[in-house]
Design a protein around this motif. Sequence first.
Motif, PDB file in Angstrom:
ATOM      1  N   LEU A  49     -22.889 -30.890 -65.594  1.00 12.23           N
ATOM      2  CA  LEU A  49     -21.863 -30.588 -66.370  1.00 12.23           C
ATOM      3  C   LEU A  49     -20.970 -29.398 -65.782  1.00 12.23           C
ATOM      4  CD1 LEU A  49     -22.673 -31.737 -70.094  1.00 12.23           C
ATOM      5  CD2 LEU A  49     -21.224 -33.013 -68.540  1.00 12.23           C
ATOM      6  N   TYR A  50     -21.620 -28.546 -65.315  1.00 16.28           N
ATOM      7  CA  TYR A  50     -21.137 -27.337 -64.861  1.00 16.28           C
ATOM      8  C   TYR A  50     -20.607 -27.379 -63.435  1.00 16.28           C
ATOM      9  CZ  TYR A  50     -22.939 -26.027 -69.143  1.00 16.28           C
ATOM     10  OH  TYR A  50     -23.491 -25.895 -70.752  1.00 16.28           O
ATOM     11  N   ARG A  51     -19.216 -26.751 -63.197  1.00 11.73           N
ATOM     12  CA  ARG A  51     -18.800 -26.729 -61.863  1.00 11.73           C
ATOM     13  C   ARG A  51     -18.524 -25.367 -61.409  1.00 11.73           C
ATOM     14  NH1 ARG A  51     -20.305 -30.883 -62.195  1.00 11.73           N
ATOM     15  NH2 ARG A  51     -19.423 -33.142 -62.253  1.00 11.73           N
ATOM     16  N   THR A  52     -19.184 -24.401 -62.019  1.00 10.82           N
ATOM     17  CA  THR A  52     -19.042 -22.928 -61.437  1.00 10.82           C
ATOM     18  C   THR A  52     -19.404 -22.766 -60.249  1.00 10.82           C
ATOM     19  OG1 THR A  52     -19.144 -22.220 -63.951  1.00 10.82           O
ATOM     20  CG2 THR A  52     -19.510 -20.664 -62.241  1.00 10.82           C
ATOM     21  N   LYS A  53     -18.767 -21.905 -59.554  1.00 13.43           N
ATOM     22  CA  LYS A  53     -19.079 -21.572 -57.984  1.00 13.43           C
ATOM     23  C   LYS A  53     -18.823 -19.916 -57.801  1.00 13.43           C
ATOM     24  CE  LYS A  53     -17.970 -25.793 -55.295  1.00 13.43           C
ATOM     25  NZ  LYS A  53     -17.203 -26.141 -54.129  1.00 13.43           N
ATOM     26  N   PHE A  54     -19.899 -19.531 -56.858  1.00  6.00           N
ATOM     27  CA  PHE A  54     -19.673 -18.085 -56.474  1.00  6.00           C
ATOM     28  C   PHE A  54     -20.076 -18.150 -55.072  1.00  6.00           C
ATOM     29  CE2 PHE A  54     -21.917 -14.134 -55.864  1.00  6.00           C
ATOM     30  CZ  PHE A  54     -20.749 -13.394 -56.180  1.00  6.00           C
ATOM     31  N   ALA A  55     -19.012 -17.313 -54.550  1.00  3.11           N
ATOM     32  CA  ALA A  55     -19.030 -17.139 -53.088  1.00  3.11           C
ATOM     33  C   ALA A  55     -18.904 -18.456 -52.325  1.00  3.11           C
ATOM     34  CB  ALA A  55     -20.489 -16.254 -52.601  1.00  3.11           C
ATOM     35  N   GLY A  56     -18.250 -19.543 -52.892  1.00  3.27           N
ATOM     36  CA  GLY A  56     -17.960 -20.705 -52.108  1.00  3.27           C
ATOM     37  C   GLY A  56     -19.068 -21.573 -52.715  1.00  3.27           C
ATOM     38  N   ARG A  57     -20.201 -21.399 -53.292  1.00  3.02           N
ATOM     39  CA  ARG A  57     -21.372 -21.998 -53.570  1.00  3.02           C
ATOM     40  C   ARG A  57     -21.531 -22.522 -55.075  1.00  3.02           C
ATOM     41  NH1 ARG A  57     -26.102 -19.007 -50.215  1.00  3.02           N
ATOM     42  NH2 ARG A  57     -25.273 -18.985 -48.035  1.00  3.02           N
ATOM     43  N   LYS A  58     -22.327 -23.484 -55.372  1.00  2.79           N
ATOM     44  CA  LYS A  58     -22.599 -23.953 -56.564  1.00  2.79           C
ATOM     45  C   LYS A  58     -23.433 -22.950 -57.172  1.00  2.79           C
ATOM     46  CE  LYS A  58     -25.117 -27.733 -58.902  1.00  2.79           C
ATOM     47  NZ  LYS A  58     -25.764 -28.954 -58.831  1.00  2.79           N
ATOM     48  N   ALA A  59     -23.056 -22.430 -58.439  1.00  3.30           N
ATOM     49  CA  ALA A  59     -23.694 -21.361 -59.087  1.00  3.30           C
ATOM     50  C   ALA A  59     -24.198 -21.651 -60.394  1.00  3.30           C
ATOM     51  CB  ALA A  59     -22.713 -20.115 -59.079  1.00  3.30           C
ATOM     52  N   THR A  60     -25.149 -21.087 -60.845  1.00  9.52           N
ATOM     53  CA  THR A  60     -25.663 -21.005 -62.356  1.00  9.52           C
ATOM     54  C   THR A  60     -26.447 -19.655 -62.575  1.00  9.52           C
ATOM     55  OG1 THR A  60     -27.064 -22.184 -63.919  1.00  9.52           O
ATOM     56  CG2 THR A  60     -28.176 -21.681 -61.699  1.00  9.52           C
ATOM     57  N   SER A  61     -26.878 -19.505 -63.814  1.00  6.65           N
ATOM     58  CA  SER A  61     -27.425 -18.223 -64.372  1.00  6.65           C
ATOM     59  C   SER A  61     -28.817 -18.293 -64.566  1.00  6.65           C
ATOM     60  CB  SER A  61     -26.575 -17.833 -65.505  1.00  6.65           C
ATOM     61  OG  SER A  61     -26.642 -18.992 -66.535  1.00  6.65           O
ATOM     62  N   LEU A  62     -29.552 -16.993 -64.678  1.00  6.24           N
ATOM     63  CA  LEU A  62     -30.687 -16.876 -65.101  1.00  6.24           C
ATOM     64  C   LEU A  62     -30.976 -15.539 -65.610  1.00  6.24           C
ATOM     65  CD1 LEU A  62     -33.379 -16.587 -62.348  1.00  6.24           C
ATOM     66  CD2 LEU A  62     -31.064 -16.635 -61.908  1.00  6.24           C
ATOM     67  N   ILE A  63     -31.962 -15.185 -66.288  1.00  2.00           N
ATOM     68  CA  ILE A  63     -32.388 -13.889 -66.581  1.00  2.00           C
ATOM     69  C   ILE A  63     -33.866 -13.509 -66.370  1.00  2.00           C
ATOM     70  CG2 ILE A  63     -30.848 -13.626 -68.654  1.00  2.00           C
ATOM     71  CD1 ILE A  63     -33.381 -13.859 -70.367  1.00  2.00           C
ATOM     72  N   THR A  64     -34.054 -12.207 -65.825  1.00  2.00           N
ATOM     73  CA  THR A  64     -35.292 -11.720 -65.451  1.00  2.00           C
ATOM     74  C   THR A  64     -35.813 -10.723 -66.422  1.00  2.00           C
ATOM     75  OG1 THR A  64     -34.832  -9.767 -64.203  1.00  2.00           O
ATOM     76  CG2 THR A  64     -34.605 -11.836 -63.029  1.00  2.00           C
ATOM     77  N   SER A  65     -35.178 -10.254 -67.374  1.00  2.00           N
ATOM     78  CA  SER A  65     -35.611  -9.237 -68.392  1.00  2.00           C
ATOM     79  C   SER A  65     -34.907  -9.530 -69.638  1.00  2.00           C
ATOM     80  CB  SER A  65     -35.691  -7.867 -67.817  1.00  2.00           C
ATOM     81  OG  SER A  65     -34.047  -7.607 -67.745  1.00  2.00           O
ATOM     82  N   ARG A  66     -35.283  -8.817 -70.907  1.00  2.65           N
ATOM     83  CA  ARG A  66     -34.617  -8.946 -71.979  1.00  2.65           C
ATOM     84  C   ARG A  66     -34.691  -7.412 -72.537  1.00  2.65           C
ATOM     85  NH1 ARG A  66     -36.269 -14.542 -75.477  1.00  2.65           N
ATOM     86  NH2 ARG A  66     -35.561 -15.819 -73.607  1.00  2.65           N
ATOM     87  N   GLY A  67     -33.876  -7.182 -73.251  1.00  2.51           N
ATOM     88  CA  GLY A  67     -33.911  -5.485 -73.861  1.00  2.51           C
ATOM     89  C   GLY A  67     -32.870  -4.751 -73.212  1.00  2.51           C
ATOM     90  N   CYS A  68     -32.607  -3.334 -73.808  1.00  2.00           N
ATOM     91  CA  CYS A  68     -31.906  -2.497 -73.077  1.00  2.00           C
ATOM     92  C   CYS A  68     -32.235  -1.107 -73.741  1.00  2.00           C
ATOM     93  CB  CYS A  68     -30.279  -2.784 -73.167  1.00  2.00           C
ATOM     94  SG  CYS A  68     -29.344  -1.614 -72.106  1.00  2.00           S
ATOM     95  N   PRO A  69     -32.701  -0.174 -73.032  1.00  4.03           N
ATOM     96  CA  PRO A  69     -33.219   1.226 -73.492  1.00  4.03           C
ATOM     97  C   PRO A  69     -31.853   2.025 -74.281  1.00  4.03           C
ATOM     98  CG  PRO A  69     -33.163   1.171 -71.135  1.00  4.03           C
ATOM     99  CD  PRO A  69     -32.775  -0.172 -71.408  1.00  4.03           C
TER     100      PRO A  69
END
Length: 441
Positions: free
Chosen positions: A172-192
Motif C-alpha cells: 500500500l506504500y509508495r514511498t521512495k528515497f534516492a529513486g528507489r522503493k523505500a521502507t523503514s526499520l529500527i535497529t535499537s530502542r531507547g535514548c540516553p
Amino acid sequence: MKILLVNPYSGGYYYRLGAVYPPLGLMYISSSLKQKGHKVELIDMNVEKLLWKTFNFREYDVIGISTDTVRFPIAKEIAKRAKSQGVTVIIGGPHATAFHKEILREEICDYVILGEGEKTLPSLLEVLKARERNIFLPGVAYLKDGEVIAHSPSFIENLDEISFPDRSKVNLYRTKFAGRKATSLITSRGCPFNCEFCSASQFMGRKIRWRSIENVIEELELLKRMGYGSVIFFDDNFTINPKRVMRLCETMIERNLGFKWWAFSRADELLEKEDMVEAMAKAGCKMLFIGFESASNEVLEEYGKDMKSEIAFEVVKILKKYKIDIFASFVIGALRETKETIEKTIKFAKKLKASIVQFSILTPYPGTALFEKLKRKILEKDWRRYDGTHLVFKHPSFSQKELRKLFIKAYYSVYTSPRLIFRRGIPFLFRLIFHKEAYSL
C-alpha cells in the motif's frame, strides 16, 4: 481472538514530504499477536480509508489503537465508537502512556498499554480470554471501581526475541528515497539523552537496547527480497555507537545489500568520527537527519542539547566530503528566545546549505520535561494543534500570531533561496507550511 489494529491518520511532516512509512510499532504487535494464534487486521489510515462513523467494530473481539498527541482526537473518536458497540478497546502509544489516567477516567477505552506492547498486549489478551478480573501485568493500566490501576512497564531487553514487523500490507506504500522503493526499520530502542522537548527517552527508556547485527542483516535481506532498494533507520539515535555502526556498515557491504539509506543522528556524534562517516557512505548512506535546533548556545542549553551550535559547520563539511545530504531540523520558540535569536537561527540554517530544512515551533508534548514545566501555561486544548506548527502555551516574549509569522518567515527565507527553489519548488514550500489538517471528527 479477532483483533483490529488501527493507526490513525497523521498528516505530519513526513506525510507532507510525501514520505509515508508503515507504522512499525503496530506491525511488531501484529506479528506478536499472530504468533499467539490471533487473527489480526491492521488498518493504517494514512494509506487506507476507515469510515469509523459507520464501521461495524462488532466483527472484532478487540480494537487496538496507537496514538501520539496530535492524533489523539481521532483516536479518541474511533475508540468511543468501538466501545459503544460493546467491543473491548485498548489504546497505546506515547500520548496514551503519558495521559493514561485521564483517558481511563473518561472511559474512552478499557485498557491502556504503557510503553512497549509486543509482550504486554498478547499477555493481556490471554488474561481477558480467561475472564480474569484482577490484572497484574507490567505495562497495563485500567479502571477498577473508579480507581486507576496501573502497573509500571518493563522494557524488552533482548530485541532479537521480537518477530520482524508484519509486512503483509506494505504494498500500500509508495514511498521512495534516492529513486528507489523505500521502507523503514529500527535497529535499537531507547535514548540516553534527555532533550527537554522530546518524549523518546520517557517512552522507550534512557537505556539503549540494540538488536544484534545478524538480526538486523537478516531483516535487511528480507526487505531486499521484497524488492526494496532504500531504507530509513528509524532509531532515535543511529550513530551513538560508532563501532556498532561500522560493523553494521561493513556487513552490509560484505553481503552486497546495495541499499541507499538515511538515519537520525546528533551533530556532536559525528565530530572526529570521520572513519564512521566514511563507512556509512560506502554502505549506502545518502542522508542524515540532524537536530541542530538553534544558532543560540543559550537556547541549546535550555533545550538540554549539551552541545554548541558552532560545531554544525564542521559536521556539514565532513558529511559533504562523503556526499551525504543533510536533513537539518530547528526548533524555534524557546523560553529564552528573542526575535533576534530566531533571525540568527534562520540565517544559520541558510548558511548550512542542507538539502532539507525543517522548522518546528517548540511544543510541550505530554510525557516530556517541557510539558511538566509549562502545563500551567498551556493555552491550546485542541491536541490536533500540537503538530509543531502552532504555539500552544503562553510564551514570555511572543504571541501565537507573532511566532507563527516568524515560523513562516523561516521556511520562506530558506526555501526561496535560488539553491532550493529550483530543487524543491514553491508547491513543496506550501505543502510544508500550509498543510491541510484532514481530521473529520
